[in-house]
Structure formats: C-alpha cells, structure tokens
Scaffold this motif. Structure first.
Motif, mmCIF file in Angstrom:
data_model
loop_
_atom_site.group_PDB
_atom_site.id
_atom_site.type_symbol
_atom_site.label_atom_id
_atom_site.label_comp_id
_atom_site.label_asym_id
_atom_site.label_seq_id
_atom_site.Cartn_x
_atom_site.Cartn_y
_atom_site.Cartn_z
ATOM 1 N N ARG A 142 -3.009 7.713 -3.088
ATOM 2 C CA ARG A 142 -1.964 6.902 -2.454
ATOM 3 C C ARG A 142 -2.548 5.639 -1.821
ATOM 4 N N PHE A 143 -3.710 5.781 -1.211
ATOM 5 C CA PHE A 143 -4.348 4.641 -0.561
ATOM 6 C C PHE A 143 -4.756 3.591 -1.595
ATOM 7 N N LEU A 144 -5.376 4.016 -2.684
ATOM 8 C CA LEU A 144 -5.780 3.064 -3.718
ATOM 9 C C LEU A 144 -4.558 2.381 -4.327
ATOM 10 N N GLU A 145 -3.490 3.123 -4.547
ATOM 11 C CA GLU A 145 -2.243 2.528 -5.056
ATOM 12 C C GLU A 145 -1.729 1.463 -4.087
ATOM 13 N N ALA A 146 -1.731 1.751 -2.797
ATOM 14 C CA ALA A 146 -1.245 0.796 -1.797
ATOM 15 C C ALA A 146 -2.147 -0.441 -1.731
ATOM 16 N N LEU A 147 -3.457 -0.255 -1.882
ATOM 17 C CA LEU A 147 -4.370 -1.398 -1.891
ATOM 18 C C LEU A 147 -4.114 -2.286 -3.109
ATOM 19 N N LYS A 148 -3.828 -1.680 -4.258
ATOM 20 C CA LYS A 148 -3.489 -2.446 -5.456
ATOM 21 C C LYS A 148 -2.252 -3.306 -5.193
ATOM 22 N N VAL A 149 -1.241 -2.720 -4.623
ATOM 23 C CA VAL A 149 0.005 -3.448 -4.339
ATOM 24 C C VAL A 149 -0.264 -4.599 -3.374
ATOM 25 N N GLU A 150 -1.073 -4.345 -2.358
ATOM 26 C CA GLU A 150 -1.398 -5.393 -1.383
ATOM 27 C C GLU A 150 -2.146 -6.548 -2.048
ATOM 28 N N ALA A 151 -3.101 -6.234 -2.920
ATOM 29 C CA ALA A 151 -3.851 -7.273 -3.626
ATOM 30 C C ALA A 151 -2.909 -8.118 -4.485
ATOM 31 N N LEU A 152 -1.947 -7.477 -5.128
ATOM 32 C CA LEU A 152 -0.977 -8.211 -5.945
ATOM 33 C C LEU A 152 -0.104 -9.123 -5.092
ATOM 34 N N LYS A 153 0.276 -8.650 -3.903
ATOM 35 C CA LYS A 153 1.128 -9.450 -3.007
ATOM 36 C C LYS A 153 0.488 -10.785 -2.666
ATOM 37 N N VAL A 154 -0.838 -10.784 -2.525
ATOM 38 C CA VAL A 154 -1.511 -12.028 -2.151
ATOM 39 C C VAL A 154 -2.010 -12.803 -3.367
ATOM 40 N N GLY A 155 -1.620 -12.362 -4.561
ATOM 41 C CA GLY A 155 -1.849 -13.151 -5.750
ATOM 42 C C GLY A 155 -3.001 -12.757 -6.658
ATOM 43 N N TYR A 156 -3.685 -11.667 -6.372
ATOM 44 C CA TYR A 156 -4.774 -11.260 -7.264
ATOM 45 C C TYR A 156 -4.216 -10.490 -8.450
ATOM 46 N N ARG A 157 -4.680 -10.859 -9.645
ATOM 47 C CA ARG A 157 -4.241 -10.157 -10.851
ATOM 48 C C ARG A 157 -5.371 -9.335 -11.452
ATOM 49 N N ASP A 158 -6.576 -9.473 -10.896
ATOM 50 C CA ASP A 158 -7.773 -8.822 -11.399
ATOM 51 C C ASP A 158 -8.387 -8.020 -10.249
ATOM 52 N N LEU A 159 -8.382 -6.702 -10.379
ATOM 53 C CA LEU A 159 -8.918 -5.821 -9.342
ATOM 54 C C LEU A 159 -10.109 -5.065 -9.907
ATOM 55 N N ARG A 160 -11.161 -4.945 -9.092
ATOM 56 C CA ARG A 160 -12.382 -4.273 -9.534
ATOM 57 C C ARG A 160 -12.840 -3.289 -8.469
ATOM 58 N N ILE A 161 -13.502 -2.235 -8.933
ATOM 59 C CA ILE A 161 -13.989 -1.192 -8.038
ATOM 60 C C ILE A 161 -15.161 -0.497 -8.711
ATOM 61 N N ASP A 162 -16.052 0.060 -7.911
ATOM 62 C CA ASP A 162 -17.185 0.791 -8.471
ATOM 63 C C ASP A 162 -17.470 2.024 -7.624
ATOM 64 N N THR A 163 -18.237 2.937 -8.201
ATOM 65 C CA THR A 163 -18.690 4.112 -7.465
ATOM 66 C C THR A 163 -19.942 4.664 -8.133
ATOM 67 N N TYR A 164 -20.629 5.549 -7.446
ATOM 68 C CA TYR A 164 -21.816 6.184 -8.000
ATOM 69 C C TYR A 164 -21.406 7.018 -9.220
ATOM 70 N N PRO A 165 -22.223 7.037 -10.273
ATOM 71 C CA PRO A 165 -21.830 7.719 -11.520
ATOM 72 C C PRO A 165 -21.478 9.199 -11.371
ATOM 73 N N LYS A 166 -22.015 9.867 -10.357
ATOM 74 C CA LYS A 166 -21.721 11.291 -10.195
ATOM 75 C C LYS A 166 -20.703 11.564 -9.088
ATOM 76 N N ASN A 167 -20.031 10.516 -8.611
ATOM 77 C CA ASN A 167 -18.968 10.692 -7.617
ATOM 78 C C ASN A 167 -17.677 10.967 -8.399
ATOM 79 N N TYR A 168 -17.631 12.167 -8.963
ATOM 80 C CA TYR A 168 -16.551 12.526 -9.890
ATOM 81 C C TYR A 168 -15.168 12.488 -9.246
#
Length: 180
Positions: free
Chosen positions: A113-139
C-alpha cells in the motif's frame, strides 16, 4: 485508514525506530543490506526531512512506514549493468530509497500500500519514470516491487561493501495500466 505525507522533524525518532527494526530484520535474514554502518542513519534521515523528500505512511494516524522520493540523476543508476533503463532522460525520474515498514505491521500489506501511494504521489508532481532497487536476496521487497508493477531492468552497484542491487522501473503508462 492508510495515508501518506511528508515527514516532519518530530517524526524522526519513530522513523529511526522503523529503520533500525528493518536493519535488524535484514541482518536476521542474512542480508548485508544496511549493515556495517551503511544505509540510512539519523543524520541522513534528518537531512531528507529538511529537504522534504522523506515520506511516511500512516495507519489510523500512526507512523508505520518510511521512504524517500529522490529526484535527479543518480550516478549509481546511470551505471546500470546486465540490462538498461526503458528511458534515457536521466533528470526526469524519481527514485524510491530508504524504504522500510514497521516490524509491528509486517505481513499486513503495508509495504504494498505504501509503495502504491508513493507511486501516485510521484505522478501527482509530474514524474512518469519511477525507479527502485533492493539487495538481490531481499525477496520480500522484490515481491512488493513486482506486485506494484515495476519491471526488473538490471543491476546497479553502490560503492559500498555488498553494494549490488537489483533495479526496477515503472513508466507512467504502466502505472495507469496497473491501477486500472
């Protein structure tokens, strides 16, 4: 009710509690992510709050999650390996960093839910490209990222011990498709 907002300096103690619990969870799972003095610390989180890039997730008014929406070119992301980004406009994306959910609310879907809300917030301010990373074993985090429609794009390497990360991207048109 779940909402998000920019973090206030008065929330720094609970933010650090969430981050420290996440650090311990990663350690218990055998992950080197955020270990050995690397990862979010109080000074960097205080700075993020002052820069107004730190966001918190609230469940019924209680802070249960934290993340930063960082805009601008990230040199680590520029050097992506074993893949590529879908777009090349390096100054027109926002990265989601320092993502953590309170251990008291693990398994309740808060991360999704939090990641979904962050996506919506980024779109509100005009970003169309969102990126994220994590450690390969953070399943667990990888599942949350993929559940939110992000696509694996390759690997990035932070200049720290165990700095390898798997990188994901979501483009605005994909965000709309995921929401519908």
């Amino acid at each position: 009710m779940f909402t998000i907002k920019k973090a206030g300096i008065d929330e720094l103690p609970i933010i650090m509690d969430i981050i420290e619990a996440a650090r311990e969870h990663l350690k218990a799972a055998g992950s080197p992510q955020w270990q050995g003095g690397y990862g979010p610390d109080e000074e960097s989180m205080e700075q993020a709050i002052h820069q107004q890039i730190c966001w918190v997730g609230l469940l019924d008014g209680h802070t249960v999650a934290v993340a930063c929406l960082v805009s601008g070119e990230d040199p680590v992301y520029t050097a992506i390996q074993e893949g590529s980004w879908l777009t090349t406009n390096s100054d027109q994306y926002v990265s989601i960093h320092r993502f953590a959910v309170s251990s008291d609310f693990a398994g309740q879907g808060i991360a999704t839910r939090f990641l979904e809300a962050l996506k919506v917030e980024a779109l509100k301010v005009g970003y169309r490209d969102l990126r994220i990373d994590t450690y390969p074993k953070n399943y667990g985090m990888i599942r949350v990222i993929e559940k939110n429609g992000f696509q694996y794009r390759g690997k990035v390497y932070f200049p720290i011990p165990n700095g390898e990360r798997v990188a994901f991207q979501l483009i605005k048109d994909q965000v709309n498709a995921v929401k519908n």
